[in-house]
Design a protein around this motif. Structure first.
Motif, PDB file in Angstrom:
ATOM      1  N   MET A  18      -5.781 -11.582  -5.798  1.00 55.31           N
ATOM      2  CA  MET A  18      -6.317 -10.395  -6.812  1.00 55.31           C
ATOM      3  C   MET A  18      -7.573 -10.524  -7.200  1.00 55.31           C
ATOM      4  O   MET A  18      -8.074  -9.574  -7.848  1.00 55.31           O
ATOM      5  CB  MET A  18      -5.150 -10.138  -7.996  1.00 55.31           C
ATOM      6  CG  MET A  18      -3.924  -9.892  -7.436  1.00 55.31           C
ATOM      7  SD  MET A  18      -3.698  -8.125  -6.818  1.00 55.31           S
ATOM      8  CE  MET A  18      -4.312  -7.208  -7.987  1.00 55.31           C
ATOM      9  N   ASN A  19      -8.439 -11.397  -7.029  1.00 52.85           N
ATOM     10  CA  ASN A  19      -9.702 -11.916  -7.351  1.00 52.85           C
ATOM     11  C   ASN A  19     -10.604 -11.452  -6.189  1.00 52.85           C
ATOM     12  O   ASN A  19     -11.865 -11.564  -6.323  1.00 52.85           O
ATOM     13  CB  ASN A  19     -10.008 -13.243  -7.504  1.00 52.85           C
ATOM     14  CG  ASN A  19      -9.224 -13.594  -8.850  1.00 52.85           C
ATOM     15  OD1 ASN A  19      -9.165 -12.918  -9.826  1.00 52.85           O
ATOM     16  ND2 ASN A  19      -8.573 -14.831  -8.806  1.00 52.85           N
ATOM     17  N   GLU A  20     -10.178 -10.936  -4.900  1.00 54.56           N
ATOM     18  CA  GLU A  20     -11.011 -10.479  -3.809  1.00 54.56           C
ATOM     19  C   GLU A  20     -10.838  -8.850  -3.807  1.00 54.56           C
ATOM     20  O   GLU A  20      -9.839  -8.503  -3.203  1.00 54.56           O
ATOM     21  CB  GLU A  20     -10.691 -11.346  -2.711  1.00 54.56           C
ATOM     22  CG  GLU A  20     -10.846 -12.659  -2.638  1.00 54.56           C
ATOM     23  CD  GLU A  20     -12.459 -13.030  -2.885  1.00 54.56           C
ATOM     24  OE1 GLU A  20     -13.053 -12.135  -2.474  1.00 54.56           O
ATOM     25  OE2 GLU A  20     -12.804 -14.229  -3.228  1.00 54.56           O
ATOM     26  N   ASP A  21     -11.749  -8.228  -3.918  1.00 52.77           N
ATOM     27  CA  ASP A  21     -11.732  -6.675  -3.917  1.00 52.77           C
ATOM     28  C   ASP A  21     -11.303  -6.401  -2.533  1.00 52.77           C
ATOM     29  O   ASP A  21     -10.353  -5.210  -2.407  1.00 52.77           O
ATOM     30  CB  ASP A  21     -13.307  -6.035  -4.304  1.00 52.77           C
ATOM     31  CG  ASP A  21     -13.284  -6.364  -5.932  1.00 52.77           C
ATOM     32  OD1 ASP A  21     -12.437  -6.301  -6.499  1.00 52.77           O
ATOM     33  OD2 ASP A  21     -14.582  -6.098  -6.049  1.00 52.77           O
ATOM     34  N   GLU A  37      -0.127  -1.532 -10.015  1.00 57.88           N
ATOM     35  CA  GLU A  37       1.194  -1.644  -9.604  1.00 57.88           C
ATOM     36  C   GLU A  37       1.234  -2.883  -8.775  1.00 57.88           C
ATOM     37  O   GLU A  37       2.129  -3.733  -8.938  1.00 57.88           O
ATOM     38  CB  GLU A  37       1.688  -0.640  -8.609  1.00 57.88           C
ATOM     39  CG  GLU A  37       2.040   0.656  -9.352  1.00 57.88           C
ATOM     40  CD  GLU A  37       2.078   1.968  -8.585  1.00 57.88           C
ATOM     41  OE1 GLU A  37       3.099   2.478  -8.809  1.00 57.88           O
ATOM     42  OE2 GLU A  37       1.473   2.295  -7.568  1.00 57.88           O
ATOM     43  N   LEU A  38       0.294  -3.325  -7.873  1.00 63.70           N
ATOM     44  CA  LEU A  38       0.100  -4.266  -7.178  1.00 63.70           C
ATOM     45  C   LEU A  38      -0.216  -5.573  -8.074  1.00 63.70           C
ATOM     46  O   LEU A  38       0.575  -6.811  -7.960  1.00 63.70           O
ATOM     47  CB  LEU A  38      -1.070  -4.362  -6.092  1.00 63.70           C
ATOM     48  CG  LEU A  38      -1.327  -5.745  -5.278  1.00 63.70           C
ATOM     49  CD1 LEU A  38       0.011  -5.698  -4.557  1.00 63.70           C
ATOM     50  CD2 LEU A  38      -2.689  -5.448  -4.427  1.00 63.70           C
ATOM     51  N   GLN A  39      -0.868  -5.639  -9.349  1.00 64.45           N
ATOM     52  CA  GLN A  39      -1.029  -6.691 -10.232  1.00 64.45           C
ATOM     53  C   GLN A  39       0.173  -6.969 -10.888  1.00 64.45           C
ATOM     54  O   GLN A  39       0.769  -8.336 -10.897  1.00 64.45           O
ATOM     55  CB  GLN A  39      -2.148  -6.377 -11.153  1.00 64.45           C
ATOM     56  CG  GLN A  39      -2.428  -7.563 -12.114  1.00 64.45           C
ATOM     57  CD  GLN A  39      -2.973  -8.795 -11.437  1.00 64.45           C
ATOM     58  OE1 GLN A  39      -4.121  -8.530 -11.012  1.00 64.45           O
ATOM     59  NE2 GLN A  39      -2.166  -9.854 -11.433  1.00 64.45           N
ATOM     60  N   ARG A  40       1.205  -5.959 -11.033  1.00 64.18           N
ATOM     61  CA  ARG A  40       2.393  -6.317 -11.893  1.00 64.18           C
ATOM     62  C   ARG A  40       3.380  -7.090 -10.920  1.00 64.18           C
ATOM     63  O   ARG A  40       3.944  -7.943 -11.399  1.00 64.18           O
ATOM     64  CB  ARG A  40       2.843  -4.808 -12.329  1.00 64.18           C
ATOM     65  CG  ARG A  40       2.359  -4.512 -13.639  1.00 64.18           C
ATOM     66  CD  ARG A  40       3.240  -3.325 -14.211  1.00 64.18           C
ATOM     67  NE  ARG A  40       3.303  -1.971 -13.338  1.00 64.18           N
ATOM     68  CZ  ARG A  40       2.422  -1.257 -13.355  1.00 64.18           C
ATOM     69  NH1 ARG A  40       1.545  -1.242 -14.358  1.00 64.18           N
ATOM     70  NH2 ARG A  40       2.559  -0.074 -12.552  1.00 64.18           N
TER      71      ARG A  40
END
Length: 59
Positions: A18-21, A37-40
């Motif tokens: 999640m730290n790479e755009d 939603e992806l982060q959750r």
């Protein structure tokens, strides 16, 4: 995880960073979800792409 955009080996396909755009853009398009939603899903299931996919399909 490799940050070499030319190296798309197994390591890049099996984990979500999640730290790479560029990875977030890829996975949100692949799963047709928002960044939130992806982060959750990553927070709940971990960074395994398979685990995240299972979680998103279950919802």
């Amino acid at each position: 995880m490799s940050d070499d955009l030319k190296n798309k080996g197994q390591q890049d396909r099996s984990r979500i960073n999640m730290n790479e755009d560029h990875e977030v853009a890829y996975w949100t398009e692949k799963f047709n979800v928002s960044r939130e939603e992806l982060q959750r899903a990553v927070d709940e299931a971990g960074s395994s792409a398979d685990a995240v996919a299972r979680m998103l399909r279950a919802k």
